[in-house]
Design an enzyme around this catalytic site. Structure first.
Site, PDB file in Angstrom:
ATOM      1  N   ASN A   8       0.418   4.291  -1.576  1.00 48.64           N
ATOM      2  CA  ASN A   8       1.548   4.802  -2.455  1.00 48.64           C
ATOM      3  C   ASN A   8       1.434   5.650  -3.343  1.00 48.64           C
ATOM      4  OD1 ASN A   8       3.777   4.865  -4.216  1.00 48.64           O
ATOM      5  ND2 ASN A   8       3.312   2.950  -5.274  1.00 48.64           N
ATOM      6  N   LYS A  10       2.926   7.285  -5.499  1.00 45.48           N
ATOM      7  CA  LYS A  10       3.496   7.482  -6.795  1.00 45.48           C
ATOM      8  C   LYS A  10       4.195   8.706  -7.029  1.00 45.48           C
ATOM      9  CE  LYS A  10       1.180   3.241  -8.401  1.00 45.48           C
ATOM     10  NZ  LYS A  10       0.923   2.701  -9.709  1.00 45.48           N
ATOM     11  N   HIS A  94       9.121  -1.962  -7.325  1.00 41.08           N
ATOM     12  CA  HIS A  94       8.043  -1.708  -7.891  1.00 41.08           C
ATOM     13  C   HIS A  94       8.161  -1.860  -9.257  1.00 41.08           C
ATOM     14  CE1 HIS A  94       4.325   0.132  -9.119  1.00 41.08           C
ATOM     15  NE2 HIS A  94       3.809  -0.027  -7.927  1.00 41.08           N
ATOM     16  N   GLU A 170       1.865  -7.661  -6.622  1.00 38.89           N
ATOM     17  CA  GLU A 170       1.373  -6.505  -7.695  1.00 38.89           C
ATOM     18  C   GLU A 170       1.165  -7.280  -9.002  1.00 38.89           C
ATOM     19  OE1 GLU A 170       1.044  -2.636  -5.605  1.00 38.89           O
ATOM     20  OE2 GLU A 170       2.806  -2.770  -6.733  1.00 38.89           O
ATOM     21  N   SER A 219      -4.936  -1.797  -8.709  1.00 42.22           N
ATOM     22  CA  SER A 219      -6.396  -1.009  -8.947  1.00 42.22           C
ATOM     23  C   SER A 219      -7.304  -1.139  -7.522  1.00 42.22           C
ATOM     24  CB  SER A 219      -7.168  -1.762 -10.132  1.00 42.22           C
ATOM     25  OG  SER A 219      -6.300  -1.412 -11.213  1.00 42.22           O
ATOM     26  N   GLY A 240      -2.128   2.297  -5.243  1.00 44.56           N
ATOM     27  CA  GLY A 240      -1.505   3.351  -5.762  1.00 44.56           C
ATOM     28  C   GLY A 240      -2.551   4.572  -5.902  1.00 44.56           C
TER      29      GLY A 240
HETATM   30  P1  PGA Z   1      -2.773   1.192  -8.527  1.00 51.37           P
HETATM   31  O1  PGA Z   1      -1.270   1.038  -8.147  1.00 51.37           O
HETATM   32  O2  PGA Z   1      -3.489   1.076  -7.179  1.00 51.37           O
HETATM   33  O3  PGA Z   1      -3.104   2.509  -9.052  1.00 51.37           O
HETATM   34  O4  PGA Z   1      -3.322   0.083  -9.571  1.00 51.37           O
HETATM   35  C1  PGA Z   1      -0.991  -0.125  -7.192  1.00 51.37           C
HETATM   36  C2  PGA Z   1       0.733   0.202  -7.633  1.00 51.37           C
HETATM   37  O5  PGA Z   1       1.317   0.212  -8.705  1.00 51.37           O
HETATM   38  O6  PGA Z   1       1.422   0.126  -6.325  1.00 51.37           O
END
Ligand code: PGA
Length: 258
Positions: A8, A10, A94, A170, A219, A240
């Site tokens: 993802n 983002k 999300h 999540e 993470s 993410g």
């Molecule tokens: P992250 O995000 O891997 O940066 O923690 C995961 C997400 O929010 O989909």
């Protein structure tokens, strides 16, 4: 069951040039990924480029969708538009959209129905905001939040196949940008995923629950990815920040293709 690895992006990177550079890293490694299914989820504005860059080596996802195909919804993107770019998966609900855009369980339910009605596969995100000292997946407040989110999001939905839906657990406290950051414990994550599977079995059927992909997100990086993928119950990960960090992404792929 093969594992899913969802990237993802983002709201990154900040330009098409940057997106092309990230896609090149994916292109370099994707052919060598054997045991997992990769789903790349860039921002809408880079979907055309992604759809030209990738063929059969991965699947394409979108980060959101509107719930109608009709023309009058300024600023929105319809399921039909996504399909025309070869999109197969859509992240729905999300936590960042729930928080910044006030996306409610009701809206999430509309979006899931729109995806299913258009042949798109929703990746439904659920997760609690916080865990207090001593909380576990068996604690009443955690169960209540997760079951409520599932209940609303999947209200009125009939699932024909387990492959028509993906769920991503999540927990908001584990997402890399959120402070104060807590350390996620893969065993506890596995227990929470089992709990979600139990809910799915009761709501749909045991067969659907057994075969449904339930992923973990929060993470995930090159250091810890296998501590999650090692668990049978965790059917993949949603990544993410590491998706658009070139150094981390390269490290991650080197581990995956080993
Ligand atoms: P992250 O995000 O891997 O940066 O923690 C995961 C997400 O929010 O989909």
């Amino acid at each position: 069951m093969n594992k899913f690895i969802v990237f993802n992006f983002k709201m990154a990177p900040g330009s098409l040039k940057g997106a092309k550079e990230i896609f090149l890293i994916f292109k370099k490694f994707l052919q060598k990924v054997k045991s997992s299914k990769v789903i790349i989820v860039p921002p809408y504005v880079y979907l055309a480029e992604a759809s030209n860059t990738f063929q059969k080596e991965c699947f394409l996802g979108a980060q959101d969708v509107f719930w109608f195909n009709r023309n009058s919804a300024t600023g929105e993107i319809s399921p039909k538009m996504l399909k025309s770019f070869g999109v197969k998966y859509v992240i729905i609900g999300h936590s960042e959209r729930r928080e910044y855009l006030n996306e409610t369980n009701e809206i999430i339910n509309y979006k899931i129905k729109a995806c299913l009605g258009s042949g798109l596969i929703p990746i439904l995100c659920v997760g609690e905001k916080d865990r207090k000292e001593g909380d576990s997946s068996l604690s009443f407040p955690i169960k209540k939040i997760l079951f409520e989110q599932l209940n609303y999001a999947l209200r009125g939905i009939i699932l024909k196949n387990s492959s028509d839906l993906v769920i991503a657990y999540e927990p908001i406290w584990a997402i890399s940008n959120n402070e104060p950051k807590k350390i996620e414990d893969p065993e506890e994550i596995e227990k929470t995923i089992s709990l979600i599977r139990f809910w799915i079995a009761r709501r749909f059927s045991e067969e659907i629950a057994e075969n449904l992909h339930i992923l973990y997100g929060g993470s995930v990086n090159s250091q810890n990815i296998f501590s999650f993928l090692a668990f049978k119950e965790i059917n993949g990960v949603l990544i993410g920040a590491a998706s658009t960090n070139k150094i981390e992404l390269t490290k991650l792929f080197k581990k995956i293709i080993k």
